[in-house]
Write a protein that holds these residues in place. Sequence first.
Motif, PDB file in Angstrom:
ATOM      1  N   GLY A   9     -23.062-144.115   6.374  1.00  0.00           N
ATOM      2  CA  GLY A   9     -22.047-144.888   5.658  1.00  0.00           C
ATOM      3  C   GLY A   9     -20.732-145.020   6.393  1.00  0.00           C
ATOM      4  N   VAL A  10     -19.831-145.749   5.781  1.00  0.00           N
ATOM      5  CA  VAL A  10     -18.512-146.058   6.357  1.00  0.00           C
ATOM      6  C   VAL A  10     -17.450-145.855   5.289  1.00  0.00           C
ATOM      7  CG1 VAL A  10     -17.089-147.881   7.384  1.00  0.00           C
ATOM      8  CG2 VAL A  10     -19.530-147.755   7.923  1.00  0.00           C
ATOM      9  N   ARG A  11     -16.340-145.245   5.666  1.00  0.00           N
ATOM     10  CA  ARG A  11     -15.220-145.131   4.733  1.00  0.00           C
ATOM     11  C   ARG A  11     -14.259-146.302   4.946  1.00  0.00           C
ATOM     12  NH1 ARG A  11     -10.170-140.844   4.210  1.00  0.00           N
ATOM     13  NH2 ARG A  11      -9.563-141.482   2.112  1.00  0.00           N
ATOM     14  N   LEU A  12     -13.945-147.004   3.870  1.00  0.00           N
ATOM     15  CA  LEU A  12     -12.991-148.107   3.916  1.00  0.00           C
ATOM     16  C   LEU A  12     -11.680-147.682   3.266  1.00  0.00           C
ATOM     17  CD1 LEU A  12     -15.339-151.069   2.883  1.00  0.00           C
ATOM     18  CD2 LEU A  12     -14.855-150.186   5.176  1.00  0.00           C
ATOM     19  N   GLN A  13     -10.570-148.068   3.869  1.00  0.00           N
ATOM     20  CA  GLN A  13      -9.251-147.692   3.357  1.00  0.00           C
ATOM     21  C   GLN A  13      -8.310-148.896   3.421  1.00  0.00           C
ATOM     22  OE1 GLN A  13      -7.886-143.539   4.612  1.00  0.00           O
ATOM     23  NE2 GLN A  13      -9.256-144.058   6.315  1.00  0.00           N
ATOM     24  N   GLY A  14      -7.215-148.773   2.700  1.00  0.00           N
ATOM     25  CA  GLY A  14      -6.153-149.778   2.779  1.00  0.00           C
ATOM     26  C   GLY A  14      -6.642-151.170   2.443  1.00  0.00           C
ATOM     27  N   GLU A  15      -6.276-152.133   3.265  1.00  0.00           N
ATOM     28  CA  GLU A  15      -6.625-153.527   2.999  1.00  0.00           C
ATOM     29  C   GLU A  15      -8.126-153.783   3.109  1.00  0.00           C
ATOM     30  OE1 GLU A  15      -4.366-156.039   5.536  1.00  0.00           O
ATOM     31  OE2 GLU A  15      -2.437-155.565   4.568  1.00  0.00           O
ATOM     32  N   GLU A  16      -8.821-152.891   3.814  1.00  0.00           N
ATOM     33  CA  GLU A  16     -10.271-153.061   3.954  1.00  0.00           C
ATOM     34  C   GLU A  16     -11.029-152.644   2.699  1.00  0.00           C
ATOM     35  OE1 GLU A  16     -11.833-152.988   8.422  1.00  0.00           O
ATOM     36  OE2 GLU A  16     -11.371-150.990   7.624  1.00  0.00           O
ATOM     37  N   LEU A  17     -10.359-151.931   1.795  1.00  0.00           N
ATOM     38  CA  LEU A  17     -11.034-151.422   0.595  1.00  0.00           C
ATOM     39  C   LEU A  17     -11.162-152.537  -0.449  1.00  0.00           C
ATOM     40  CD1 LEU A  17     -12.360-149.006  -0.757  1.00  0.00           C
ATOM     41  CD2 LEU A  17     -10.106-148.302  -1.599  1.00  0.00           C
ATOM     42  N   TRP A  58     -20.808-154.513   6.679  1.00  0.00           N
ATOM     43  CA  TRP A  58     -22.148-154.333   6.107  1.00  0.00           C
ATOM     44  C   TRP A  58     -23.168-153.834   7.136  1.00  0.00           C
ATOM     45  CZ3 TRP A  58     -24.183-153.115   1.864  1.00  0.00           C
ATOM     46  CH2 TRP A  58     -25.569-153.190   1.690  1.00  0.00           C
ATOM     47  N   ALA A  59     -23.145-154.377   8.329  1.00  0.00           N
ATOM     48  CA  ALA A  59     -24.120-153.956   9.344  1.00  0.00           C
ATOM     49  C   ALA A  59     -23.990-152.466   9.636  1.00  0.00           C
ATOM     50  CB  ALA A  59     -23.926-154.763  10.619  1.00  0.00           C
ATOM     51  N   GLU A  60     -22.776-151.960   9.673  1.00  0.00           N
ATOM     52  CA  GLU A  60     -22.552-150.533   9.934  1.00  0.00           C
ATOM     53  C   GLU A  60     -22.946-149.690   8.725  1.00  0.00           C
ATOM     54  OE1 GLU A  60     -18.922-147.603  11.477  1.00  0.00           O
ATOM     55  OE2 GLU A  60     -18.560-149.753  11.124  1.00  0.00           O
ATOM     56  N   ILE A  61     -22.631-150.192   7.525  1.00  0.00           N
ATOM     57  CA  ILE A  61     -23.003-149.475   6.296  1.00  0.00           C
ATOM     58  C   ILE A  61     -24.518-149.322   6.204  1.00  0.00           C
ATOM     59  CG2 ILE A  61     -23.047-149.662   3.770  1.00  0.00           C
ATOM     60  CD1 ILE A  61     -20.283-151.113   4.036  1.00  0.00           C
ATOM     61  N   ALA A  62     -25.240-150.382   6.578  1.00  0.00           N
ATOM     62  CA  ALA A  62     -26.701-150.390   6.455  1.00  0.00           C
ATOM     63  C   ALA A  62     -27.415-149.825   7.676  1.00  0.00           C
ATOM     64  CB  ALA A  62     -27.177-151.824   6.204  1.00  0.00           C
ATOM     65  N   ASP A  63     -26.683-149.413   8.690  1.00  0.00           N
ATOM     66  CA  ASP A  63     -27.280-148.874   9.904  1.00  0.00           C
ATOM     67  C   ASP A  63     -28.005-147.564   9.584  1.00  0.00           C
ATOM     68  OD1 ASP A  63     -27.914-147.849  12.396  1.00  0.00           O
ATOM     69  OD2 ASP A  63     -25.980-148.366  13.293  1.00  0.00           O
ATOM     70  N   GLU A  91     -14.382-157.883   0.690  1.00  0.00           N
ATOM     71  CA  GLU A  91     -14.365-158.450   2.036  1.00  0.00           C
ATOM     72  C   GLU A  91     -14.590-157.373   3.082  1.00  0.00           C
ATOM     73  OE1 GLU A  91     -12.111-160.946  -0.767  1.00  0.00           O
ATOM     74  OE2 GLU A  91     -11.957-158.827  -0.187  1.00  0.00           O
ATOM     75  N   GLY A  92     -14.045-156.172   2.829  1.00  0.00           N
ATOM     76  CA  GLY A  92     -14.249-155.063   3.761  1.00  0.00           C
ATOM     77  C   GLY A  92     -15.698-154.610   3.786  1.00  0.00           C
ATOM     78  N   VAL A  93     -16.333-154.572   2.599  1.00  0.00           N
ATOM     79  CA  VAL A  93     -17.751-154.224   2.544  1.00  0.00           C
ATOM     80  C   VAL A  93     -18.568-155.251   3.321  1.00  0.00           C
ATOM     81  CG1 VAL A  93     -19.749-153.908   1.049  1.00  0.00           C
ATOM     82  CG2 VAL A  93     -17.524-153.001   0.345  1.00  0.00           C
ATOM     83  N   ALA A  94     -18.239-156.542   3.128  1.00  0.00           N
ATOM     84  CA  ALA A  94     -18.949-157.599   3.845  1.00  0.00           C
ATOM     85  C   ALA A  94     -18.756-157.465   5.359  1.00  0.00           C
ATOM     86  CB  ALA A  94     -18.462-158.970   3.373  1.00  0.00           C
ATOM     87  N   ALA A  95     -17.530-157.187   5.779  1.00  0.00           N
ATOM     88  CA  ALA A  95     -17.232-157.101   7.210  1.00  0.00           C
ATOM     89  C   ALA A  95     -17.943-155.925   7.879  1.00  0.00           C
ATOM     90  CB  ALA A  95     -15.720-156.994   7.416  1.00  0.00           C
TER      91      ALA A  95
END
Length: 299
Positions: free
Chosen positions: A253-261, A270-275, A264-268
């Motif tokens: 998984g990936v931790r998203l913070q700030g403006e990425e949370l 996604w490839a890393e989250i699903a890796d 749109e951040g999940v979409a950006a």
Amino acid sequence: MSIRFDDRVAIVTGAGGGLGRAYALGLARRGAKVVVNDLGGARDGTGRSDAAAKVVAEIREAGGEAMANGGSVTDFDQMEQMVAAAKEKWGGVHILINNAGVLRDKSFAKMDPEDFRFVVDVHLNGSANVTKAVWETMREQNYGRILMTASSTGLFGNFGQANYGAAKLGLAGLARTLHLEGAKYGIRVNTLAPVAGTRMTEDIFPEAAFDLFTPESVAPAALYLVSEDAPGNAIVGAGAGVFQTAYVTLTPGVRLQGEELGPEGVAAHWAEIADRRGEIVPQSGGEQAQTIFAKLQNI
């Protein structure tokens, strides 16, 4: 090593034919005393027959011990009575194979809510009923082997079987939780996803395949998973003599913070989250939270 079930008492639901019959006969051949449970209904759950009594007769003719039970797994009181009868006759219950099931296949758009409820009630609630009926006995004995019957439909999906798939994945989740709760009492719980040519699947399988996917080619997995040296918390696939294991995994998984949370951040990311590199096989639900805490500590 010879796997035996001498001095063990087993209950097999839906044992009037197909897979359940193969399990019951296999257990009896290896020394178990077997309760053959079957309502004797049609594939959709309607009607009754003497299917259980016929399997009991087969077992007795081969020199084994068995009793028939025609109770419905959807009726908890009937399941308690079944367990009480087994204990009165043989002194305990050591093995339970939850195999009873029905099919009412339709696409979700065409499926009546009653058909959804009924299939879930038989497979999921029915298995919970029988398991609950034996649970205290197994805890008191400090020994139990329980097998849930899932399906590739539950694990991976299948068109036209929303009701069946929901119930079967629910059974895998039930098994994993009961594995955790039963471990300290010597209770091991596993899940089997069989592929077999039976009355339930006779109009689904091609004829040539039907002859290969016999119930007897699945039974070795079921008997191993309720044996004394069985593993726990396993999901096993079986069909035509091929045996597999299935796993529920979790990516790093990936931790998203700030403006990425945000979405749109999940979409950006996604490839890393699903890796799937570095994924794990959690042994309990708490491990998901643990991996999140680890992410927080590393940043």
